[in-house]
Write a protein that holds these residues in place. Structure first.
Motif, short mmCIF file in Angstrom:
data_model
loop_
_atom_site.label_atom_id
_atom_site.label_comp_id
_atom_site.label_asym_id
_atom_site.label_seq_id
_atom_site.Cartn_x
_atom_site.Cartn_y
_atom_site.Cartn_z
N GLY A 23 32.11 12.67 -58.01
CA GLY A 23 33.46 13.01 -57.57
C GLY A 23 33.65 14.47 -57.23
N ASP A 24 32.72 15.34 -57.66
CA ASP A 24 32.81 16.76 -57.32
C ASP A 24 32.51 16.98 -55.84
OD1 ASP A 24 33.44 17.55 -59.88
OD2 ASP A 24 31.40 18.16 -60.42
N TRP A 25 33.09 18.06 -55.30
CA TRP A 25 32.86 18.44 -53.92
C TRP A 25 31.74 19.49 -53.85
CZ3 TRP A 25 34.98 16.35 -49.59
CH2 TRP A 25 36.16 15.61 -49.72
N VAL A 26 30.95 19.41 -52.79
CA VAL A 26 29.97 20.43 -52.42
C VAL A 26 30.25 20.82 -50.99
CG1 VAL A 26 27.52 20.95 -52.06
CG2 VAL A 26 28.22 19.47 -53.96
N ALA A 74 23.63 13.77 -51.85
CA ALA A 74 24.92 13.90 -52.52
C ALA A 74 25.60 12.54 -52.65
CB ALA A 74 25.81 14.87 -51.76
N LYS A 75 25.51 11.73 -51.60
CA LYS A 75 26.13 10.40 -51.64
C LYS A 75 25.47 9.53 -52.70
CE LYS A 75 27.85 9.06 -47.86
NZ LYS A 75 29.29 9.01 -48.22
N ILE A 76 24.15 9.60 -52.80
CA ILE A 76 23.43 8.85 -53.84
C ILE A 76 23.91 9.24 -55.23
CG2 ILE A 76 21.16 8.54 -54.92
CD1 ILE A 76 19.94 8.81 -52.10
N LYS A 77 24.23 10.53 -55.40
CA LYS A 77 24.66 11.06 -56.70
C LYS A 77 26.17 10.91 -56.93
CE LYS A 77 21.02 14.55 -57.07
NZ LYS A 77 20.59 14.20 -58.45
N GLY A 78 26.89 10.38 -55.97
CA GLY A 78 28.34 10.21 -56.11
C GLY A 78 29.12 11.47 -55.84
N LEU A 79 28.52 12.44 -55.18
CA LEU A 79 29.21 13.69 -54.84
C LEU A 79 29.81 13.57 -53.44
CD1 LEU A 79 26.37 16.12 -56.00
CD2 LEU A 79 28.39 15.44 -57.32
N LYS A 80 30.83 14.40 -53.18
CA LYS A 80 31.48 14.43 -51.86
C LYS A 80 31.13 15.74 -51.16
CE LYS A 80 35.51 13.66 -53.79
NZ LYS A 80 36.96 13.41 -53.97
N LYS A 140 28.82 13.38 -38.96
CA LYS A 140 29.58 12.25 -39.53
C LYS A 140 28.72 11.00 -39.61
CE LYS A 140 34.32 13.53 -38.23
NZ LYS A 140 35.50 13.17 -37.39
N ALA A 141 27.86 10.81 -38.61
CA ALA A 141 27.00 9.63 -38.59
C ALA A 141 25.98 9.64 -39.73
CB ALA A 141 26.27 9.54 -37.25
N GLN A 142 25.71 10.82 -40.31
CA GLN A 142 24.80 10.92 -41.45
C GLN A 142 25.47 10.51 -42.77
OE1 GLN A 142 21.49 11.87 -41.52
NE2 GLN A 142 21.50 11.88 -39.29
N GLY A 143 26.79 10.26 -42.73
CA GLY A 143 27.50 9.86 -43.94
C GLY A 143 28.35 10.96 -44.54
N ALA A 144 28.59 12.03 -43.78
CA ALA A 144 29.39 13.14 -44.30
C ALA A 144 30.82 12.69 -44.61
CB ALA A 144 29.42 14.28 -43.28
N GLN A 165 10.91 10.91 -57.00
CA GLN A 165 12.29 10.54 -56.67
C GLN A 165 12.47 10.45 -55.15
OE1 GLN A 165 14.95 13.13 -58.78
NE2 GLN A 165 16.80 12.21 -57.95
N ILE A 166 11.94 11.44 -54.43
CA ILE A 166 12.11 11.46 -52.97
C ILE A 166 11.33 10.33 -52.31
CG2 ILE A 166 11.61 12.81 -50.90
CD1 ILE A 166 12.19 15.31 -52.66
N ILE A 167 10.10 10.10 -52.75
CA ILE A 167 9.30 9.01 -52.18
C ILE A 167 10.02 7.67 -52.36
CG2 ILE A 167 7.17 7.66 -52.50
CD1 ILE A 167 5.76 10.31 -53.13
N GLN A 168 10.61 7.47 -53.54
CA GLN A 168 11.33 6.23 -53.80
C GLN A 168 12.51 6.08 -52.85
OE1 GLN A 168 12.71 5.78 -57.84
NE2 GLN A 168 14.03 4.04 -57.33
N TYR A 169 13.28 7.15 -52.65
CA TYR A 169 14.44 7.08 -51.75
C TYR A 169 14.01 6.80 -50.31
CZ TYR A 169 17.34 9.15 -55.47
OH TYR A 169 18.02 9.41 -56.64
N VAL A 170 12.91 7.44 -49.88
CA VAL A 170 12.42 7.20 -48.51
C VAL A 170 11.94 5.76 -48.36
CG1 VAL A 170 10.69 7.84 -46.79
CG2 VAL A 170 11.85 9.63 -48.10
N ALA A 171 11.17 5.30 -49.33
CA ALA A 171 10.63 3.93 -49.28
C ALA A 171 11.74 2.89 -49.27
CB ALA A 171 9.68 3.69 -50.45
N GLU A 172 12.85 3.18 -49.96
CA GLU A 172 13.98 2.26 -50.02
C GLU A 172 14.90 2.38 -48.82
OE1 GLU A 172 15.79 3.23 -53.73
OE2 GLU A 172 14.34 2.11 -54.94
N GLY A 173 14.62 3.34 -47.94
CA GLY A 173 15.46 3.54 -46.77
C GLY A 173 16.75 4.29 -47.04
N LYS A 174 16.86 4.91 -48.22
CA LYS A 174 18.07 5.64 -48.59
C LYS A 174 18.07 7.07 -48.06
CE LYS A 174 18.90 3.10 -52.91
NZ LYS A 174 18.99 3.22 -54.40
N LEU A 175 16.89 7.55 -47.65
CA LEU A 175 16.74 8.95 -47.26
C LEU A 175 15.94 8.99 -45.96
CD1 LEU A 175 17.64 11.61 -48.57
CD2 LEU A 175 15.36 11.82 -49.55
#
Length: 324
Positions: A140-143, A160-166, A181-185, A281-291
């Motif tokens: 919920g915190d802003w960056v 940030a989106k994965i972590k619940g940050l805005k 915006k298309a990146q999820g901003a 952590q990064i490899i997992q996110y890339v493999a899952e298509g989250k990053l």
């Protein structure tokens, strides 16, 4: 076999580098021959060719600092032939083939997108560590970040989106807004003198505790003015070519802290277990298509001059990749 070599540095980066033929030497028992799949051209690579980066390799040198390849030959034991591996960071990765120490090769999932994995060694950990190392952020915190349409900026939005940050994402031109915006901003703003007022209206009592700056100059000051009391501003680049500027009012009356981040220094100081955890952590996110990040164009090593010229141009969205 080709390698992208430069023997000098100069103001026009593509003039310094050329594709040179070579023959791979015989492999020692602890070595492997790796064929390039993809290696990105990062802003630091261009600055290295112009001589403006903070650390410069001795000449002659091979360009490229990260990427992935496929093992095609082993001198002894090691990962299986055909295994996709991360190329050793900083090892001159713009080459159709590399001879690497097997102990330095990190296997990555063969089923994951190798071109996305090729870009995971520098920009994603930079974004992740800036989110984690400086401020204890809660969901919920802003960056706020500038250069939001950069490679690091894109990854920071996703992480940030994965972590619940805005995220409040600042760009320098109106034409970049839709791509970010298309990146999820959550929010995209064009930089200007009213930035701090716009951020305050958006966030109310929950102003950003963390700011990320890659531009320098007066842009640094505008991000600093947008932070909460006692906020932390982290700089990792000077895209404007100007030193960071922060007004005394931010330092004295609002207790803003300005710090610097350089991934190479973090690698030197971080324990191996911490490094493995970050990459895992990064490899997992890339493999899952989250990053992932956009790819603007791909060039073979034989066209390295055109590739560097394209990477040095402004106004594009997505990475330039060097491929075999």
């Amino acid at each position: 076999m080709l390698k992208a070599q430069y023997n000098e540095r100069g103001p026009v980066p593509q003039k310094s580098i050329t594709a040179v033929e070579f023959e791979a030497p015989a492999l020692a028992n602890d070595e492997a021959l790796v064929e390039l799949i993809a290696s990105p051209i990062n802003p630091s690579d261009v600055l290295t060719l112009t001589g403006e980066y903070g650390i410069l390799p001795p000449l002659p040198a091979i360009g490229g600092n990260e990427g992935v390849g496929k093992i095609v030959k082993l001198g002894g034991k090691g990962p299986a032939i055909g295994q996709t591996v991360l190329l050793p960071a900083g090892s001159g990765t713009w080459a159709t083939h590399m001879v690497c120490k097997t102990a330095q090769l990190i296997p990555v999932p063969n089923e994951a997108d190798p071109k996305q994995l090729a870009m995971m060694t520098i920009n994603p950990p930079t974004a992740l560590l800036m989110l984690e190392e400086f401020v204890d952020l809660k969901p919920g915190d802003w960056v706020i970040q500038n250069a939001a349409n950069s490679g690091v900026g894109s990854y920071l939005i996703q992480l940030a989106k994965i972590k619940g940050l805005k995220t409040i994402n600042v760009v320098r031109r109106e034409s970049a807004v839709e791509g970010v915006k298309a990146q999820g901003a959550d929010v995209v703003l064009v930089d200007g003198p009213k930035l701090a007022k716009q951020v305050a209206e958006l966030t109310g009592d929950n102003q950003p505790k963390l700011g990320i700056d890659a531009v320098g100059g007066s842009s640094t000051d505008r991000v600093a003015a947008s932070l909460a009391m006692g906020g932390t501003l982290v700089n990792y680049g000077l895209m404007s070519g100007e030193p960071c500027q922060v007004s005394a009012s931010s330092f004295v009356f609002r207790d803003v802290t300005l710090k610097g981040f350089w991934l190479a220094r973090w690698f030197r100081n971080a324990a191996p277990e911490k490094q493995k955890a970050v990459f895992g952590q990064i490899i997992q996110y890339v493999a899952e298509g989250k990053l992932q990040t956009k790819i603007h164009a791909e060039y073979p090593v034989s066209e390295i001059k055109q590739a560097v010229a394209a990477a040095a141009e402004g106004g594009r969205e997505g990475k330039i990749l060097v491929v075999a």
